[in-house]
Design a protein around this motif. Structure first.
Motif, PDB file in Angstrom:
ATOM      1  N   PHE A 197     -55.399  70.867  88.521  1.00  0.00           N
ATOM      2  CA  PHE A 197     -56.385  71.208  87.498  1.00  0.00           C
ATOM      3  C   PHE A 197     -55.848  72.352  86.648  1.00  0.00           C
ATOM      4  O   PHE A 197     -55.405  73.384  87.166  1.00  0.00           O
ATOM      5  CB  PHE A 197     -57.705  71.631  88.153  1.00  0.00           C
ATOM      6  CG  PHE A 197     -58.696  72.228  87.194  1.00  0.00           C
ATOM      7  CD1 PHE A 197     -59.348  71.431  86.269  1.00  0.00           C
ATOM      8  CD2 PHE A 197     -58.974  73.590  87.208  1.00  0.00           C
ATOM      9  CE1 PHE A 197     -60.272  71.968  85.387  1.00  0.00           C
ATOM     10  CE2 PHE A 197     -59.887  74.150  86.335  1.00  0.00           C
ATOM     11  CZ  PHE A 197     -60.545  73.334  85.416  1.00  0.00           C
ATOM     12  N   ILE A 198     -55.838  72.152  85.340  1.00  0.00           N
ATOM     13  CA  ILE A 198     -55.400  73.185  84.408  1.00  0.00           C
ATOM     14  C   ILE A 198     -56.629  73.742  83.697  1.00  0.00           C
ATOM     15  O   ILE A 198     -57.335  73.009  82.986  1.00  0.00           O
ATOM     16  CB  ILE A 198     -54.413  72.634  83.362  1.00  0.00           C
ATOM     17  CG1 ILE A 198     -53.167  72.045  84.036  1.00  0.00           C
ATOM     18  CG2 ILE A 198     -54.022  73.720  82.362  1.00  0.00           C
ATOM     19  CD1 ILE A 198     -52.294  73.055  84.727  1.00  0.00           C
ATOM     20  N   GLU A 199     -56.901  75.006  83.905  1.00  0.00           N
ATOM     21  CA  GLU A 199     -58.036  75.633  83.239  1.00  0.00           C
ATOM     22  C   GLU A 199     -57.714  75.837  81.767  1.00  0.00           C
ATOM     23  O   GLU A 199     -56.640  76.310  81.413  1.00  0.00           O
ATOM     24  CB  GLU A 199     -58.360  76.979  83.886  1.00  0.00           C
ATOM     25  CG  GLU A 199     -59.590  77.651  83.318  1.00  0.00           C
ATOM     26  CD  GLU A 199     -59.911  78.964  83.994  1.00  0.00           C
ATOM     27  OE1 GLU A 199     -60.885  79.614  83.576  1.00  0.00           O
ATOM     28  OE2 GLU A 199     -59.188  79.337  84.940  1.00  0.00           O
ATOM     29  N   GLY A 200     -58.632  75.458  80.903  1.00  0.00           N
ATOM     30  CA  GLY A 200     -58.404  75.662  79.484  1.00  0.00           C
ATOM     31  C   GLY A 200     -59.012  74.570  78.637  1.00  0.00           C
ATOM     32  O   GLY A 200     -59.795  73.733  79.112  1.00  0.00           O
ATOM     33  N   SER A 201     -58.641  74.552  77.375  1.00  0.00           N
ATOM     34  CA  SER A 201     -59.196  73.600  76.414  1.00  0.00           C
ATOM     35  C   SER A 201     -58.438  72.279  76.457  1.00  0.00           C
ATOM     36  O   SER A 201     -57.218  72.256  76.643  1.00  0.00           O
ATOM     37  CB  SER A 201     -59.101  74.183  75.000  1.00  0.00           C
ATOM     38  OG  SER A 201     -59.818  75.395  74.893  1.00  0.00           O
ATOM     39  N   GLU A 202     -59.189  71.177  76.254  1.00  0.00           N
ATOM     40  CA  GLU A 202     -58.573  69.858  76.127  1.00  0.00           C
ATOM     41  C   GLU A 202     -58.348  69.594  74.642  1.00  0.00           C
ATOM     42  O   GLU A 202     -59.289  69.511  73.860  1.00  0.00           O
ATOM     43  CB  GLU A 202     -59.484  68.774  76.714  1.00  0.00           C
ATOM     44  CG  GLU A 202     -59.683  68.866  78.208  1.00  0.00           C
ATOM     45  CD  GLU A 202     -60.540  67.713  78.730  1.00  0.00           C
ATOM     46  OE1 GLU A 202     -60.137  66.544  78.551  1.00  0.00           O
ATOM     47  OE2 GLU A 202     -61.608  67.999  79.294  1.00  0.00           O
ATOM     48  N   LEU A 203     -57.077  69.474  74.275  1.00  0.00           N
ATOM     49  CA  LEU A 203     -56.699  69.277  72.881  1.00  0.00           C
ATOM     50  C   LEU A 203     -55.929  67.965  72.732  1.00  0.00           C
ATOM     51  O   LEU A 203     -55.199  67.567  73.638  1.00  0.00           O
ATOM     52  CB  LEU A 203     -55.834  70.444  72.395  1.00  0.00           C
ATOM     53  CG  LEU A 203     -56.437  71.838  72.536  1.00  0.00           C
ATOM     54  CD1 LEU A 203     -55.425  72.902  72.128  1.00  0.00           C
ATOM     55  CD2 LEU A 203     -57.710  71.971  71.690  1.00  0.00           C
ATOM     56  N   GLU A 204     -56.091  67.317  71.576  1.00  0.00           N
ATOM     57  CA  GLU A 204     -55.414  66.055  71.332  1.00  0.00           C
ATOM     58  C   GLU A 204     -54.843  66.028  69.920  1.00  0.00           C
ATOM     59  O   GLU A 204     -55.339  66.726  69.031  1.00  0.00           O
ATOM     60  CB  GLU A 204     -56.382  64.874  71.514  1.00  0.00           C
ATOM     61  CG  GLU A 204     -56.967  64.802  72.913  1.00  0.00           C
ATOM     62  CD  GLU A 204     -57.846  63.571  73.131  1.00  0.00           C
ATOM     63  OE1 GLU A 204     -58.163  62.884  72.135  1.00  0.00           O
ATOM     64  OE2 GLU A 204     -58.191  63.298  74.285  1.00  0.00           O
ATOM     65  N   LEU A 209     -65.159  69.007  73.496  1.00  0.00           N
ATOM     66  CA  LEU A 209     -66.150  69.918  74.066  1.00  0.00           C
ATOM     67  C   LEU A 209     -67.106  69.075  74.897  1.00  0.00           C
ATOM     68  O   LEU A 209     -68.102  68.561  74.399  1.00  0.00           O
ATOM     69  CB  LEU A 209     -66.898  70.657  72.957  1.00  0.00           C
ATOM     70  CG  LEU A 209     -66.033  71.398  71.938  1.00  0.00           C
ATOM     71  CD1 LEU A 209     -66.870  71.889  70.767  1.00  0.00           C
ATOM     72  CD2 LEU A 209     -65.334  72.575  72.602  1.00  0.00           C
ATOM     73  N   SER A 210     -66.760  68.866  76.152  1.00  0.00           N
ATOM     74  CA  SER A 210     -67.530  67.983  77.018  1.00  0.00           C
ATOM     75  C   SER A 210     -68.438  68.782  77.935  1.00  0.00           C
ATOM     76  O   SER A 210     -68.029  69.799  78.514  1.00  0.00           O
ATOM     77  CB  SER A 210     -66.588  67.113  77.870  1.00  0.00           C
ATOM     78  OG  SER A 210     -67.333  66.257  78.708  1.00  0.00           O
ATOM     79  N   VAL A 211     -69.674  68.302  78.083  1.00  0.00           N
ATOM     80  CA  VAL A 211     -70.599  68.972  78.992  1.00  0.00           C
ATOM     81  C   VAL A 211     -70.409  68.463  80.413  1.00  0.00           C
ATOM     82  O   VAL A 211     -70.952  69.012  81.359  1.00  0.00           O
ATOM     83  CB  VAL A 211     -72.068  68.770  78.558  1.00  0.00           C
ATOM     84  CG1 VAL A 211     -72.290  69.345  77.171  1.00  0.00           C
ATOM     85  CG2 VAL A 211     -72.450  67.285  78.587  1.00  0.00           C
ATOM     86  N   PHE A 230     -53.302  67.276  75.541  1.00  0.00           N
ATOM     87  CA  PHE A 230     -52.777  68.551  76.025  1.00  0.00           C
ATOM     88  C   PHE A 230     -53.880  69.400  76.651  1.00  0.00           C
ATOM     89  O   PHE A 230     -55.066  69.171  76.428  1.00  0.00           O
ATOM     90  CB  PHE A 230     -52.178  69.357  74.861  1.00  0.00           C
ATOM     91  CG  PHE A 230     -50.977  68.728  74.218  1.00  0.00           C
ATOM     92  CD1 PHE A 230     -49.688  69.059  74.620  1.00  0.00           C
ATOM     93  CD2 PHE A 230     -51.126  67.796  73.190  1.00  0.00           C
ATOM     94  CE1 PHE A 230     -48.582  68.488  74.029  1.00  0.00           C
ATOM     95  CE2 PHE A 230     -50.028  67.210  72.592  1.00  0.00           C
ATOM     96  CZ  PHE A 230     -48.756  67.555  73.014  1.00  0.00           C
ATOM     97  N   PHE A 231     -53.454  70.403  77.406  1.00  0.00           N
ATOM     98  CA  PHE A 231     -54.319  71.491  77.850  1.00  0.00           C
ATOM     99  C   PHE A 231     -53.749  72.788  77.287  1.00  0.00           C
ATOM    100  O   PHE A 231     -52.528  72.984  77.272  1.00  0.00           O
ATOM    101  CB  PHE A 231     -54.367  71.584  79.376  1.00  0.00           C
ATOM    102  CG  PHE A 231     -54.982  70.385  80.040  1.00  0.00           C
ATOM    103  CD1 PHE A 231     -56.335  70.107  79.909  1.00  0.00           C
ATOM    104  CD2 PHE A 231     -54.209  69.532  80.808  1.00  0.00           C
ATOM    105  CE1 PHE A 231     -56.909  69.004  80.521  1.00  0.00           C
ATOM    106  CE2 PHE A 231     -54.764  68.431  81.428  1.00  0.00           C
ATOM    107  CZ  PHE A 231     -56.117  68.163  81.283  1.00  0.00           C
ATOM    108  N   TRP A 232     -54.645  73.669  76.859  1.00  0.00           N
ATOM    109  CA  TRP A 232     -54.224  74.998  76.409  1.00  0.00           C
ATOM    110  C   TRP A 232     -55.002  76.045  77.196  1.00  0.00           C
ATOM    111  O   TRP A 232     -56.225  76.118  77.117  1.00  0.00           O
ATOM    112  CB  TRP A 232     -54.489  75.179  74.908  1.00  0.00           C
ATOM    113  CG  TRP A 232     -54.241  76.577  74.420  1.00  0.00           C
ATOM    114  CD1 TRP A 232     -53.148  77.346  74.643  1.00  0.00           C
ATOM    115  CD2 TRP A 232     -55.136  77.367  73.615  1.00  0.00           C
ATOM    116  NE1 TRP A 232     -53.285  78.574  74.038  1.00  0.00           N
ATOM    117  CE2 TRP A 232     -54.488  78.611  73.394  1.00  0.00           C
ATOM    118  CE3 TRP A 232     -56.393  77.143  73.061  1.00  0.00           C
ATOM    119  CZ2 TRP A 232     -55.080  79.625  72.644  1.00  0.00           C
ATOM    120  CZ3 TRP A 232     -56.979  78.151  72.311  1.00  0.00           C
ATOM    121  CH2 TRP A 232     -56.334  79.372  72.111  1.00  0.00           C
ATOM    122  N   ASN A 233     -54.259  76.822  77.986  1.00  0.00           N
ATOM    123  CA  ASN A 233     -54.853  77.910  78.749  1.00  0.00           C
ATOM    124  C   ASN A 233     -54.891  79.150  77.854  1.00  0.00           C
ATOM    125  O   ASN A 233     -53.851  79.754  77.558  1.00  0.00           O
ATOM    126  CB  ASN A 233     -54.023  78.176  80.011  1.00  0.00           C
ATOM    127  CG  ASN A 233     -54.668  79.208  80.920  1.00  0.00           C
ATOM    128  OD1 ASN A 233     -55.143  80.242  80.478  1.00  0.00           O
ATOM    129  ND2 ASN A 233     -54.686  78.920  82.213  1.00  0.00           N
TER     130      ASN A 233
END
Length: 356
Positions: A211-218, A236-238, A290-293
């Motif tokens: 698990f990578i903490e951070g934003s999900e970017l595409e 931005l998923s709930v 991508f993920f951005w921490n």
């Protein structure tokens, strides 16, 4: 006056993403410029049988109208080479996005949209994809993979290995599926055991990811060798993650397009996305995740999708729309890229034969 071209749209398929494919095909057929193209619908039923529709110059009435039925007559694929100028395969998952359909289209010797056999197969198999990413030093999460047989026979041992090398929480996924089908976020041992068993129902190979903490970017990539990128989008998923309902029913999620992230993050994502696209030998289109921490400012590549969805809620066309390429224009450019790649391959073949 230029002759209309016939676009063969192949959709449906045998995988669990059958319904997703129908939605994608409906969206594409609704956006094609019918002054330039005639559509030939080609529906692959869940049992694997092919059904051919009538040539049409108007958009379909509904998704349900695309569920064609085989009337007992075989669809001659080689006969289609005389009827179709270019194919647009929009089958997601196994038997469509994994290189198998692309191999068939190569045998038919006709242009088709999207990646070829190699790029499609590598993009579908998450383990092989990540191993290729490792080979060119693209930053990514720690991962482990197992077969269904290993999970069924050594579940306790596998759980201990995952706990020791990855820890909690983690993501468990079928290796060869997309659209978030069969994916779980495991937070403890009980959840991990259930997640492994669930994923194994969908595929013979399962991947477990850190698990990578951070934003999900595409970001979207468009081209063959000379590449364009879209704006970066943020999910931005709930929910726990960007699941099937969020992707295709717009439930429990919001999309931020363009994403409000620093310019250096955008530049890094653009660079990494192009590198991933080229190293996997993709062509036409791909969406790269991508993920951005934010705390460490580290960008990690997650995966590439060589046939992203084209529904009204899909990130790929929305990100390119924000970049200035409309949905109809995007479809036409993809068709043109397919034609260019085909002509280049034919030229290579001619030159090779001249040396014999």
């Amino acid at each position: 006056m230029r002759k209309k071209r016939t676009l063969g749209v192949i959709y449906g398929g045998k995988s669990s993403e059958h319904e997703v494919s129908l939605r994608t095909a409906y969206s594409i057929m609704g956006a094609v410029d019918y002054d330039k193209f005639t559509i030939l619908p080609l529906f692959i039923q869940l049992n694997g049988e092919w059904a051919k529709g009538e040539l049409t110059t108007k958009q379909p009435e509904s998704v349900e109208s695309l569920r064609l039925r085989n009337q007992g007559e075989d669809v001659s694929l080689f006969q289609l080479t005389k009827e179709v100028d270019v194919f647009f395969p929009v089958i997601h998952g196994p038997f469509g996005e994994d290189g198998t359909l692309q191999g068939l289209l190569e045998m038919l010797d006709i242009p088709y949209v999207g990646s070829g056999v190699l790029g499609s197969s590598l993009g579908m198999d998450k383990v092989m994809m990540k191993k290729i990413f490792q080979s060119v030093a693209l930053p990514q999460c720690t991962f482990l993979s197992y077969t269904r047989k290993q999970i069924m026979g050594s579940l306790a041992k596998i759980v201990e290995e995952i706990e020791g090398e990855i820890g909690y929480p983690n993501f468990v996924k079928p290796v060869n599926l997309g659209s978030s089908v069969g994916i779980s976020k495991a937070k403890n041992r009980e959840g991990l055991e259930e997640a492994l068993q669930l994923a194994a129902k969908f595929d013979r190979k399962v991947i477990v990811e850190q698990f990578i903490e951070g934003s999900e970017l595409e970001i979207g990539v468009l081209g063959n060798e000379e590449l364009k990128t879209s704006v970066v989008g943020k999910i931005l998923s709930v929910g726990e993650f960007y699941d099937y309902a969020a992707k295709y029913k717009n439930i429990g999620t919001e999309l931020e397009i363009p994403a409000k992230v620093p310019e250096h993050v955008v530049s890094k994502i653009e660079e990494m996305a192009k590198k991933a696209f080229l190293v996997l030998e993709c062509s036409g289109l791909s969406r790269v995740d991508f993920f951005w921490n934010e705390k460490t400012d580290q960008v990690y590549i997650n995966e590439i999708n060589t046939m992203p969805g084209f529904t009204p809620f899909s990130m790929y066309p929305l990100m390119f729309k924000e970049a200035g390429i409309s949905y109809p224009a995007l479809i036409e450019e993809l068709i043109q890229l397919a034609q260019e790649r085909y002509e280049e391959k034919k030229q290579n073949q001619i030159e090779a034969e001249s040396l014999e």
